[in-house]
Design an enzyme around this catalytic site. Structure first.
Site: not given
Lengths: 100, 189
Positions: B35, B64, B67, B135, B165, B168
């Site tokens: 991340e 991110e 995360h 990703e 992910e 994204h």
């Protein structure tokens, strides 16, 4: 146009139903199977098959507007607003007889 | 600038004492596809990418960091009550002698994070394809992390991060489509 990986000689018995159909919008499971080459000289007994995941994003070029959405609380839990983008993951731990 | 909300993006629950899992989770904290690498990669690429996709890089790069906080919380919970002996038994002896039980940006093998993990090529297509690859690699890393624990609460948080992910990756692919279509170029036929 078929999937050449799936066209390999798969043992019909022993293939769990999760691989045949699923909740994917295109009507198929997100999991795929392939059988690695088995040599007569392999030191260990062969595993039936190996699996990998093809998430739904691979089939979408550009997300169209106005897709059906989860209710807000469920969307927060799922990590996405849209059922069509949801990808469950079956942990490999505890799957009997499968390559991991 | 940023506005900070003092809560996690998704609740982190850890119900099994397992310092070994803390070591493995470090792959997503200070690993090549972790991340931190993701956040720094996207937020840095913003400056040299066409205007249409700057906002996307800002949004995803910011998420991110959210995360990163979740992973940090998981690692912290799994190590905060561990004795040096327990950390050693979990393979975190080398981490302990350098950091006590402080968090540090290294991968699961203890290799410290480096900017060599990320790239800004200045070519929008090349940069976005790197982001898409990052990703999908992070998605796979989450899968293997889920496989390494039987703690359903920890798995739940990791499954949320894995789903993000996937979303994204699609957004970055849409960004490529936007750039491919030359939407700002006036065509005269």
């Amino acid at each position: 146009m078929g999937n050449e990986f799936e066209a390999q000689s798969l043992p019909e018995e022993g293939v769990p139903p999760e691989f045949r159909a699923g909740c994917h919008p295109a009507g198929r499971s997100q999991e795929r199977i392939h059988v690695p080459y088995r040599s007569p000289c392999d030191p260990c007994p062969p595993l039936p098959f190996k699996t990998y995941v093809v998430p739904p994003n691979q089939f979408i070029v550009f997300q169209p507007p106005n897709w059906p959405q989860y209710p807000p609380e469920q969307a927060l839990r799922c990590g996405t607003l849209w059922p069509a983008l949801h990808s469950p993951y079956r942990p490999r731990r505890g799957r009997e007889g499968e390559a991991t | 600038m940023w506005v900070y909300e003092k809560k996690l993006q998704y609740p982190v629950r850890v119900s099994k004492c397992d310092p070994r899992m803390a070591k493995l989770l470090l792959e997503q904290y200070g690993g090549a596809d972790g991340e931190l690498a993701a956040a720094l990669r996207y937020l840095n690429q913003r400056y040299s990418i066409p205007d249409k996709v700057i906002g996307l890089l800002t949004d995803i790069g910011t998420e991110e960091f959210a995360h990163l906080e979740m992973i940090a919380t998981m690692v912290y919970k799994l190590t905060k009550d561990a004795t040096p002996q327990q950390l050693d038994a979990a393979g975190l002896g080398p981490h302990y002698v350098a950091h006590d039980s402080a968090l540090f940006y290294s991968n699961a093998a203890g290799v410290p994070w480096t900017a060599a993990y990320i790239q800004a090529k200045g070519d929008p297509i090349a940069d976005l394809y790197e982001d898409i690859a990052a990703e999908e690699k992070a998605r796979a890393t989450y899968q293997w992390l889920i496989d390494m624990t039987d703690d359903v609460d920890l798995q739940d948080g990791l499954k949320f991060l894995r789903e993000r992910e996937i979303v994204h990756s699609l957004r970055f692919r849409e960004a490529v489509e936007i750039l491919k279509e030359e939407r700002e170029v006036r065509k005269v036929f």
